[in-house]
Design a protein around this motif. Structure first.
Motif, mmCIF file in Angstrom:
data_model
loop_
_atom_site.group_PDB
_atom_site.id
_atom_site.type_symbol
_atom_site.label_atom_id
_atom_site.label_comp_id
_atom_site.label_asym_id
_atom_site.label_seq_id
_atom_site.Cartn_x
_atom_site.Cartn_y
_atom_site.Cartn_z
ATOM 1 N N GLU A 231 7.722 -30.038 37.863
ATOM 2 C CA GLU A 231 7.430 -31.128 36.912
ATOM 3 C C GLU A 231 8.515 -31.199 35.830
ATOM 4 O OE1 GLU A 231 2.636 -31.749 37.198
ATOM 5 O OE2 GLU A 231 3.354 -30.375 35.658
ATOM 6 N N ASP A 232 8.927 -30.034 35.342
ATOM 7 C CA ASP A 232 9.955 -30.026 34.290
ATOM 8 C C ASP A 232 11.319 -30.441 34.832
ATOM 9 O OD1 ASP A 232 8.045 -29.205 32.600
ATOM 10 O OD2 ASP A 232 8.716 -27.124 32.393
ATOM 11 N N SER B 206 2.101 -18.589 43.991
ATOM 12 C CA SER B 206 3.465 -19.124 44.004
ATOM 13 C C SER B 206 3.436 -20.639 43.785
ATOM 14 C CB SER B 206 4.150 -18.837 45.336
ATOM 15 O OG SER B 206 4.088 -17.474 45.627
ATOM 16 N N LEU C 119 1.192 -22.368 42.202
ATOM 17 C CA LEU C 119 0.860 -22.676 40.804
ATOM 18 C C LEU C 119 2.045 -22.401 39.882
ATOM 19 C CD1 LEU C 119 -2.844 -21.531 40.376
ATOM 20 C CD2 LEU C 119 -1.943 -23.789 40.862
ATOM 21 N N SER C 120 2.921 -21.453 40.270
ATOM 22 C CA SER C 120 4.122 -21.209 39.465
ATOM 23 C C SER C 120 5.141 -22.318 39.712
ATOM 24 C CB SER C 120 4.781 -19.888 39.849
ATOM 25 O OG SER C 120 3.861 -18.865 39.767
ATOM 26 N N GLU D 279 13.935 -18.733 43.241
ATOM 27 C CA GLU D 279 13.604 -18.037 41.992
ATOM 28 C C GLU D 279 12.143 -17.564 42.033
ATOM 29 O OE1 GLU D 279 13.837 -16.937 37.913
ATOM 30 O OE2 GLU D 279 15.458 -17.496 39.272
ATOM 31 N N ILE D 280 11.260 -18.461 42.512
ATOM 32 C CA ILE D 280 9.819 -18.147 42.520
ATOM 33 C C ILE D 280 9.452 -17.162 43.615
ATOM 34 C CG2 ILE D 280 7.545 -19.204 43.017
ATOM 35 C CD1 ILE D 280 8.268 -21.233 40.989
ATOM 36 N N ASN D 281 9.970 -17.388 44.786
ATOM 37 C CA ASN D 281 9.630 -16.507 45.907
ATOM 38 C C ASN D 281 10.864 -16.292 46.783
ATOM 39 O OD1 ASN D 281 8.038 -14.949 47.457
ATOM 40 N ND2 ASN D 281 6.545 -16.516 47.968
ATOM 41 N N ILE E 249 4.668 -25.507 40.507
ATOM 42 C CA ILE E 249 4.359 -26.853 40.014
ATOM 43 C C ILE E 249 4.962 -27.160 38.627
ATOM 44 C CG2 ILE E 249 2.399 -28.282 39.225
ATOM 45 C CD1 ILE E 249 1.168 -27.294 41.950
ATOM 46 N N PRO E 250 4.701 -26.334 37.603
ATOM 47 C CA PRO E 250 5.309 -26.681 36.308
ATOM 48 C C PRO E 250 6.833 -26.711 36.361
ATOM 49 C CG PRO E 250 4.051 -24.621 36.158
ATOM 50 C CD PRO E 250 3.840 -25.159 37.517
ATOM 51 N N GLU E 251 7.424 -25.844 37.212
ATOM 52 C CA GLU E 251 8.892 -25.853 37.335
ATOM 53 C C GLU E 251 9.363 -27.188 37.913
ATOM 54 O OE1 GLU E 251 10.705 -23.533 36.110
ATOM 55 O OE2 GLU E 251 9.065 -22.129 35.700
ATOM 56 N N ILE F 191 2.439 -33.880 38.990
ATOM 57 C CA ILE F 191 1.743 -33.543 40.246
ATOM 58 C C ILE F 191 0.235 -33.494 39.977
ATOM 59 C CG2 ILE F 191 1.445 -31.729 42.005
ATOM 60 C CD1 ILE F 191 4.438 -31.053 41.529
#
Lengths: 527, 75
Positions: free
Chosen positions: B42-43, B33, B35-36, B10-12, B38-40, B49
């Motif tokens: 974590e959730d 990528s 930084l995008s 999804e991200i890359n 990490i929150p994904e 992290i």
């Protein structure tokens, strides 16, 4: 005593080498530590007290951070209690870390920035007709405080994040912070990179000593032949900037950039070479930065250890805070994938460049320098896919030589403008010099002898040009991944020593010292 | 693991995450990528992290990311 002085090169360094070799292996680190403190005392005298406070507090707080976790006894406790004990431990460790960072950064901020702060507050109050509220504060700065403080911070953060164990060996930690070759201009080493090697006490070896002196000689070549000679012109142009404009200012900015590179990278060569003599690998700080194609690549090749420090201890910690993560998610949702991703990184990137600017000094022009690169790097990332698309649309091959030349020229112009403001005496001076490039542009200065009245003679320009060619050639060879020193060591003794003597002779004959030359300080030692 | 592969794609997209082992070293995943991502992560996996985890070795392959997730879950 600095790295280029006779006292350092012919008495201090050989003296430390001799005592180091004579000492038994397990005591050799003490010779290095005594030498480092002596070196510090020779430059900053009683200000060593700040260094000692830093050293002792870092040692103590590191152990405290570690013991706090070790003392956590979770045997026979319920899952619920375990969670609450772990949370309490995490809070305590965070407080200890902040205390440690407060002591280290507190000393740096008070000593380096209080004058800037009081001046600006008073200036602001004056504007609303209040008398000077704060006394003018000016403290003497201990040598290397900007460098050893960053090393202390990285040590504490790494212990906190359990990347490294806390060190109970006070001598090793003291030496890690103050090893004399890194004291004046870095590079900013991590504990995991140098600490163990510093106390290993390896005997001196022929190969290490010859490689080390070769690197020192190369550093002296850059510093004495290029940087110190260019200093004459740079001092003239930037010191009396109101008298000059147009081409002279452009020349000043270009030559200052080369002076800074030759000075700083030359000093780092001497540092790495000295480390090599004692069998200690000190991290590289430059990787042919002028061969970069973009500002972000330039900063991955220039002052590398500051860049990686800022990435690990500013960029990631800011990026991983809850508000920034939330901001990132919202940006991606509202602005789309690419723009959202770049905008999401802006708060952390801004933190990095503000710190970069202020780390160098306390003038507004340093802050401008930081913001300048923040904006450029953000724009570079924001526009990258559109540039690629436009190049494809226009059928431009981005690997084409002409396109690469265009990228290099663009990058060099960006760097020269940045360094113009960086070197200017004040922000106002920087703006005035930049403006004068356009308002006072006159090609007559190329022919009317002005360029020979800036402190450099024909012979000086020639020496600088030849020195520059040598640096460029070495850079091209390194860029191709070839080790020149390995090649030289493969030559037969007569050839090898002819080369060494030739290089020594060049430094002696062409070095900018003696009558007519002002002894130039190491530029980064002033930061 | 499938969930992780889904997030990565999804991200890359356009990378064979099951075989690629130099995602960071070869700059296939850049810092934006990451930084995008990490929150994904974590959730999706209920982990936290920290800056200490931000090292190339933790992000060079899907397997390395998966190992990091499992380690952080245990913490």
């Amino acid at each position: 005593m600095t790295y280029t002085s006779i006292l350092y090169l012919f008495i201090f360094l050989p003296g430390v080498m001799l005592l180091y070799q004579l000492a038994p292996g397990r005591h050799r680190y003490k010779v290095l530590l005594a030498g480092s403190w002596l070196f510090f005392l020779s430059l900053s005298g009683k200000l060593i007290i700040y260094l000692l406070i830093s050293t002792v507090s870092v040692h103590h707080i590191g152990l405290w951070l570690s013991s706090c976790k070790k003392d956590l006894d979770l045997t026979g406790v319920s899952a619920e209690e375990k969670k609450s004990l772990k949370a309490a431990c995490a809070v305590k460790r965070r407080r200890i870390l902040w205390l440690g960072l407060g002591i280290q950064l507190g000393m740096l901020v008070v000593l380096k920035y209080s004058g800037f702060f009081s001046d600006n507050v008073n200036h602001l109050l004056k504007a609303v007709s209040y008398p000077n509220l704060l006394p003018a504060m000016k403290f003497a700065l201990p040598i290397g405080i900007s460098f050893y403080t960053l090393q202390a911070v990285s040590y504490l953060a790494d212990v906190y994040y359990e990347k490294i164990p806390a060190d109970d060996h006070l001598g090793r930690l003291a030496l890690y912070l103050t090893f004399f070759p890194i004291l004046m201009e870095g590079p900013i080493c991590r504990y995991s990179q140098t600490a163990n090697a510093l106390t290993e006490g390896k005997p001196l070896e022929y190969k290490n000593v010859t490689y080390g002196f070769q690197r020192i000689l190369w550093g002296l070549f850059k510093k004495l032949i290029i940087a110190d000679r260019l200093n004459l012109l740079v001092e003239t142009v930037f010191g009396s900037y109101k008298q000059y404009g147009g081409i002279v200012v452009i020349l000043g900015a270009i030559l200052y950039t080369f002076q800074l590179y030759a000075d700083f990278s030359g000093c780092i060569d001497m540092t790495i070479g000295t480390g090599e003599i004692f069998g200690i690998t000190i991290p590289e700080n430059f990787r042919q930065p002028f061969f970069s194609k973009s500002p972000s690549e330039f900063w991955r090749r220039w002052h590398i250890t500051l860049g990686t420090w800022l990435k690990d201890y500013i960029f990631y910690p800011i990026s991983l805070t809850a508000p920034v993560k939330k901001f990132g998610k919202n940006s991606r949702a509202k602005l789309g994938k690419h723009v959202g991703q770049v905008v999401a990184s802006a708060p952390a990137l801004f933190g990095v460049w503000i710190c970069n600017g202020f780390w160098h000094g306390t003038g507004w022009h340093y802050l401008f320098f930081g913001i300048y690169y923040f904006v450029l790097i953000l724009l570079e990332n924001l526009t990258e896919p559109y540039v690629i698309k436009a190049a494809e649309g226009l059928k431009i091959n981005r690997n084409n030589v002409l396109y690469r030349i265009f990228q290099s020229v663009k990058l060099l112009i960006i760097v020269f403008i940045g360094e113009l403001f960086f070197r200017a005496e004040t922000m106002t001076a920087g703006l005035s010099m930049f403006r004068s490039i356009f308002t006072d542009f006159d090609t007559k200065v190329l022919t009317n002898g002005t360029l020979l009245q800036l402190g450099l003679s024909y012979a000086d320009y020639t020496a600088v040009f030849l020195g520059f060619l040598a640096v460029l050639t070495v850079g091209i060879i390194h860029e191709r991944g070839i080790s020149i020193r390995d090649k030289i060591s493969g030559y037969k003794i007569p050839v090898r020593w002819t080369l060494y003597y030739g290089a020594i002779l060049l430094v002696i004959v062409l070095g900018a010292y003696g009558d007519g030359y002002i002894p130039a300080k190491l530029i980064y030692a002033g930061f | 693991m499938n969930k992780l592969l889904e997030i990565l794609n999804e991200i890359n997209p356009g990378i064979d995450y099951e075989t690629e082992t130099r995602l960071i070293d070869d700059a296939l995943l850049d810092s934006f990528s990451i930084l995008s991502l990490i929150p994904e992560l974590e959730d999706a996996f209920d982990i936290s992290i920290t800056p200490a985890d931000m090292i190339p070795v933790n992000f060079n392959s899907a397997n390395a990311i998966w190992s990091m997730i499992n380690r952080l879950k245990e913490d």
